[in-house]
Design a protein around this motif. Structure first.
Motif, PDB file in Angstrom:
ATOM      1  N   THR A  91      47.810  -6.662 101.074  1.00  0.00           N
ATOM      2  CA  THR A  91      49.118  -7.301 101.054  1.00  0.00           C
ATOM      3  C   THR A  91      49.776  -7.117  99.695  1.00  0.00           C
ATOM      4  N   ALA A  92      50.974  -6.567  99.700  1.00  0.00           N
ATOM      5  CA  ALA A  92      51.689  -6.276  98.459  1.00  0.00           C
ATOM      6  C   ALA A  92      53.045  -5.689  98.803  1.00  0.00           C
ATOM      7  N   VAL A  93      53.874  -5.572  97.797  1.00  0.00           N
ATOM      8  CA  VAL A  93      55.061  -4.743  97.894  1.00  0.00           C
ATOM      9  C   VAL A  93      54.654  -3.330  97.508  1.00  0.00           C
ATOM     10  N   TYR A  94      54.968  -2.387  98.352  1.00  0.00           N
ATOM     11  CA  TYR A  94      54.605  -1.000  98.128  1.00  0.00           C
ATOM     12  C   TYR A  94      55.819  -0.218  97.652  1.00  0.00           C
ATOM     13  N   TYR A  95      55.627   0.536  96.595  1.00  0.00           N
ATOM     14  CA  TYR A  95      56.689   1.321  95.986  1.00  0.00           C
ATOM     15  C   TYR A  95      56.307   2.797  95.971  1.00  0.00           C
ATOM     16  N   CYS A  96      57.266   3.654  96.225  1.00  0.00           N
ATOM     17  CA  CYS A  96      57.050   5.062  95.963  1.00  0.00           C
ATOM     18  C   CYS A  96      57.755   5.434  94.670  1.00  0.00           C
ATOM     19  N   ALA A  97      57.231   6.451  94.026  1.00  0.00           N
ATOM     20  CA  ALA A  97      57.761   6.873  92.744  1.00  0.00           C
ATOM     21  C   ALA A  97      57.610   8.377  92.609  1.00  0.00           C
ATOM     22  N   ALA A  98      58.485   8.963  91.825  1.00  0.00           N
ATOM     23  CA  ALA A  98      58.504  10.405  91.620  1.00  0.00           C
ATOM     24  C   ALA A  98      58.322  10.733  90.156  1.00  0.00           C
ATOM     25  N   SER A  99      57.523  11.752  89.906  1.00  0.00           N
ATOM     26  CA  SER A  99      57.270  12.202  88.546  1.00  0.00           C
ATOM     27  C   SER A  99      57.156  13.712  88.509  1.00  0.00           C
ATOM     28  N   LEU A 100      57.554  14.284  87.405  1.00  0.00           N
ATOM     29  CA  LEU A 100      57.366  15.714  87.214  1.00  0.00           C
ATOM     30  C   LEU A 100      55.922  16.059  86.891  1.00  0.00           C
ATOM     31  N   SER A 101      55.124  15.060  86.575  1.00  0.00           N
ATOM     32  CA  SER A 101      53.708  15.264  86.323  1.00  0.00           C
ATOM     33  C   SER A 101      52.876  14.502  87.342  1.00  0.00           C
ATOM     34  N   TYR A 102      51.686  14.972  87.571  1.00  0.00           N
ATOM     35  CA  TYR A 102      50.769  14.419  88.561  1.00  0.00           C
ATOM     36  C   TYR A 102      49.852  13.448  87.830  1.00  0.00           C
ATOM     37  N   ASN A 103      50.113  12.147  87.990  1.00  0.00           N
ATOM     38  CA  ASN A 103      49.364  11.142  87.249  1.00  0.00           C
ATOM     39  C   ASN A 103      49.416   9.814  87.977  1.00  0.00           C
ATOM     40  N   ILE A 104      48.701   8.825  87.459  1.00  0.00           N
ATOM     41  CA  ILE A 104      48.576   7.535  88.127  1.00  0.00           C
ATOM     42  C   ILE A 104      49.091   6.365  87.284  1.00  0.00           C
ATOM     43  N   LEU A 105      49.839   6.639  86.249  1.00  0.00           N
ATOM     44  CA  LEU A 105      50.293   5.601  85.334  1.00  0.00           C
ATOM     45  C   LEU A 105      51.731   5.198  85.645  1.00  0.00           C
ATOM     46  N   PRO A 106      51.947   3.949  86.061  1.00  0.00           N
ATOM     47  CA  PRO A 106      53.309   3.534  86.425  1.00  0.00           C
ATOM     48  C   PRO A 106      54.337   3.757  85.335  1.00  0.00           C
ATOM     49  N   MET A 107      53.949   3.585  84.083  1.00  0.00           N
ATOM     50  CA  MET A 107      54.907   3.686  82.999  1.00  0.00           C
ATOM     51  C   MET A 107      55.437   5.096  82.801  1.00  0.00           C
ATOM     52  N   THR A 108      54.796   6.084  83.393  1.00  0.00           N
ATOM     53  CA  THR A 108      55.240   7.465  83.250  1.00  0.00           C
ATOM     54  C   THR A 108      56.255   7.868  84.311  1.00  0.00           C
ATOM     55  N   TYR A 109      56.495   7.026  85.298  1.00  0.00           N
ATOM     56  CA  TYR A 109      57.366   7.390  86.409  1.00  0.00           C
ATOM     57  C   TYR A 109      58.809   7.003  86.127  1.00  0.00           C
ATOM     58  N   LYS A 110      59.678   7.944  86.386  1.00  0.00           N
ATOM     59  CA  LYS A 110      61.095   7.763  86.100  1.00  0.00           C
ATOM     60  C   LYS A 110      61.875   7.215  87.288  1.00  0.00           C
ATOM     61  N   TYR A 111      61.508   7.627  88.488  1.00  0.00           N
ATOM     62  CA  TYR A 111      62.255   7.261  89.681  1.00  0.00           C
ATOM     63  C   TYR A 111      61.402   6.408  90.594  1.00  0.00           C
ATOM     64  N   TRP A 112      61.982   5.293  91.052  1.00  0.00           N
ATOM     65  CA  TRP A 112      61.293   4.321  91.891  1.00  0.00           C
ATOM     66  C   TRP A 112      62.148   3.918  93.076  1.00  0.00           C
TER      67      TRP A 112
END
Length: 122
Positions: A91-112
């Motif tokens: 149970t959670a709010v699920y977000y998709c995000a886009a990055s030019l790099s393949y990684n798992i760190l939320p702070m690196t994602y520009k588009y949400w």
């Protein structure tokens, strides 16, 4: 440059399934690795699953491995998260995000995206 809109969330019983979709605007969708994150009440946002630009590589959090599947259709500018064997702890709010790099760190994602609520009842 990329706008993301999630859909497909809802209320489901434990053990059930949902498929989330994330529709992207923009002609450069295929240039981005796509990732699903989630955030439960009182918790930090956490990584769920990632997929490379071509869809050739995927990576999952241990907590969802074997139950969730991420996929993408670049022709439709859409990424999916198939969620099976759902548990209350999903149970959670699920977000998709886009990055030019393949990684798992939320702070690196520009588009949400705006997020979609998934609630799993016991």
């Amino acid at each position: 440059q990329v706008q993301l809109v999630e859909s497909g969330g809802g209320l489901v019983q434990a053990g059930g399934s949902l498929r989330l979709s994330c529709a992207a605007s923009g002609r450069t969708f295929g240039s981005y690795a796509m990732t699903w994150f989630r955030q439960a009440p009182g918790k930090e946002r956490e990584f769920v699953a990632a997929i490379s630009r071509s869809g050739g590589s995927t990576y999952y959090a241990d907590s969802v491995k074997g139950r969730f599947t991420i996929s993408r259709d670049n022709a439709k500018n859409t990424v999916y998260l198939q969620m099976n064997s759902l548990k209350p702890e999903d149970t959670a709010v699920y977000y998709c995000a886009a990055s030019l790099s393949y990684n798992i760190l939320p702070m690196t994602y520009k588009y949400w995206g705006q997020g979609t609520q998934v609630t799993v009842s016991s």
